[in-house]
Design an enzyme around this catalytic site. Structure first.
Site, PDB file in Angstrom:
ATOM      1  N   GLY A 186       0.736  -1.194  -0.050  1.00 25.09           N
ATOM      2  CA  GLY A 186      -0.177  -0.050  -0.014  1.00 25.09           C
ATOM      3  C   GLY A 186       1.002   1.198   0.054  1.00 25.09           C
TER       4      GLY A 186
ATOM      5  N   GLN B  58       2.906   9.778   1.810  1.00 21.04           N
ATOM      6  CA  GLN B  58       4.198   9.366   1.698  1.00 21.04           C
ATOM      7  C   GLN B  58       5.082   9.633   0.705  1.00 21.04           C
ATOM      8  OE1 GLN B  58       2.349   5.299   2.518  1.00 21.04           O
ATOM      9  NE2 GLN B  58       4.538   4.962   3.371  1.00 21.04           N
TER      10      GLN B  58
ATOM     11  N   CYS C 281       5.987  -0.149   7.343  1.00 18.41           N
ATOM     12  CA  CYS C 281       5.871   0.879   6.642  1.00 18.41           C
ATOM     13  C   CYS C 281       6.986   1.375   5.766  1.00 18.41           C
ATOM     14  CB  CYS C 281       5.481   2.223   7.865  1.00 18.41           C
ATOM     15  SG  CYS C 281       4.820   3.431   6.799  1.00 18.41           S
ATOM     16  N   LEU C 282       6.639   1.797   4.943  1.00 20.23           N
ATOM     17  CA  LEU C 282       7.710   2.149   3.691  1.00 20.23           C
ATOM     18  C   LEU C 282       8.340   3.531   4.171  1.00 20.23           C
ATOM     19  CD1 LEU C 282       6.016   1.134   0.340  1.00 20.23           C
ATOM     20  CD2 LEU C 282       7.813   0.096   1.416  1.00 20.23           C
TER      21      LEU C 282
ATOM     22  N   HIS D 177      -4.107   1.105   7.715  1.00 20.28           N
ATOM     23  CA  HIS D 177      -2.886   1.839   7.850  1.00 20.28           C
ATOM     24  C   HIS D 177      -2.803   2.985   6.748  1.00 20.28           C
ATOM     25  CE1 HIS D 177       1.631   1.169   7.839  1.00 20.28           C
ATOM     26  NE2 HIS D 177       1.501   1.778   6.675  1.00 20.28           N
ATOM     27  N   GLU D 178      -3.215   2.747   5.643  1.00 18.96           N
ATOM     28  CA  GLU D 178      -3.154   4.089   4.500  1.00 18.96           C
ATOM     29  C   GLU D 178      -4.119   4.978   4.756  1.00 18.96           C
ATOM     30  OE1 GLU D 178      -0.693   3.382   2.877  1.00 18.96           O
ATOM     31  OE2 GLU D 178      -0.570   1.463   2.923  1.00 18.96           O
TER      32      GLU D 178
ATOM     33  N   HIS E 148      -2.585   7.254   7.402  1.00 23.84           N
ATOM     34  CA  HIS E 148      -1.442   8.158   6.900  1.00 23.84           C
ATOM     35  C   HIS E 148      -2.100   9.333   6.729  1.00 23.84           C
ATOM     36  CE1 HIS E 148       2.385   6.286   6.397  1.00 23.84           C
ATOM     37  NE2 HIS E 148       2.009   5.035   5.892  1.00 23.84           N
TER      38      HIS E 148
HETATM   39  O1  GNR Z   1       4.144  -2.500   2.622  1.00 26.09           O
HETATM   40  C1  GNR Z   1       3.352  -2.354   3.499  1.00 26.09           C
HETATM   41  N1  GNR Z   1       3.253  -3.665   4.221  1.00 26.09           N
HETATM   42  C2  GNR Z   1       2.185  -3.572   5.146  1.00 26.09           C
HETATM   43  C3  GNR Z   1       1.985  -4.603   6.089  1.00 26.09           C
HETATM   44  C4  GNR Z   1       1.048  -4.806   6.981  1.00 26.09           C
HETATM   45  C5  GNR Z   1      -0.053  -3.599   7.486  1.00 26.09           C
HETATM   46  C6  GNR Z   1       0.328  -2.823   6.641  1.00 26.09           C
HETATM   47  C7  GNR Z   1       1.345  -2.471   5.745  1.00 26.09           C
HETATM   48  S1  GNR Z   1       1.223  -0.944   4.529  1.00 26.09           S
HETATM   49  C8  GNR Z   1       3.067  -1.207   4.056  1.00 26.09           C
HETATM   50  C9  GNR Z   1       3.303  -0.231   3.047  1.00 26.09           C
HETATM   51  C10 GNR Z   1       3.063   1.123   3.598  1.00 26.09           C
HETATM   52  O2  GNR Z   1       3.863   1.678   4.379  1.00 26.09           O
HETATM   53  N2  GNR Z   1       1.989   1.875   3.492  1.00 26.09           N
HETATM   54  O3  GNR Z   1       1.613   3.206   3.810  1.00 26.09           O
HETATM   55 NI    NI Z   2       2.899   3.048   5.937  1.00 25.85          NI
END
Ligand code: GNR
Ligand code: NI
Length: 152
Positions: free
Chosen positions: A47, A52, A89-90, A131-132, A135
């Site tokens: 995601g 980001q 998270c990236l 999660h997204e 952000h």
């Molecule tokens: O790559 C990602 N893996 C992930 C694993 C479990 C729950 C959420 C994520 S999102 C993350 C990519 C990212 O940072 N998205 O904002």
């Molecule tokens: Ni993230």
């Protein structure tokens, strides 16, 4: 299409800001969506949210392996259940932590044509959606994780 640079949470305070709703879906939004998907795949993420890549707009892309989901102005309209699983998270490279999330969500938003769509997610997809969307409000998983540990 072009890769965009993924911001690091310690180096860029933009990740702590609130993103603004998209009011008009034009060519620039389409280019941003294309670039976000390319950047997500290139980084091996499941995601990516617009802040980001330095853009404070309410746009997310997700692909947990079932195809690309693009959502503009997403909102969670239903949630139930509970899961407690590892996230990364990236923008927070090298850390992972278990986060409590609903196990089932329904998210409403717009697709790239401005059509209203609903995405239902269970398990990993529910986690990725939460999660997204976090952000977009400046929230990182490390704010919610009970224990953060280094990834191997
Ligand atoms: O790559 C990602 N893996 C992930 C694993 C479990 C729950 C959420 C994520 S999102 C993350 C990519 C990212 O940072 N998205 O904002
Ligand atoms: Ni993230």
């Amino acid at each position: 299409m072009a890769l965009r640079q993924i911001k690091h949470y310690k180096k860029d305070s933009i990740l702590r800001k609130h993103s603004k709703p998209v009011e008009k879906i034009d060519d620039r939004i389409h280019i941003l969506l294309d670039d976000m998907a390319e950047t997500m795949y290139h980084a091996d993420g499941i995601g990516l949210a617009a802040p980001q890549v330095g853009v404070l707009k309410r746009i997310i892309v997700i692909d947990i392996g079932d195809g690309l989901i693009e959502l503009i102005n997403p909102t969670i309209i239903f949630e139930e259940g509970e899961q407690f699983e590892a996230e990364g998270c990236l923008s927070v490279p090298g850390l992972a932590g278990r986060v409590k999330r609903p196990s089932h969500v329904i998210v409403e938003g717009l697709d790239r044509h401005g059509e209203e769509v609903e995405i239902e997610g269970f398990g990993l997809l529910a986690r990725a959606l939460c999660h997204e969307i976090d952000h977009l409000d400046g929230i990182l998983f490390i704010d919610k994780a009970s224990i953060n540990y280094e990834e191997e």
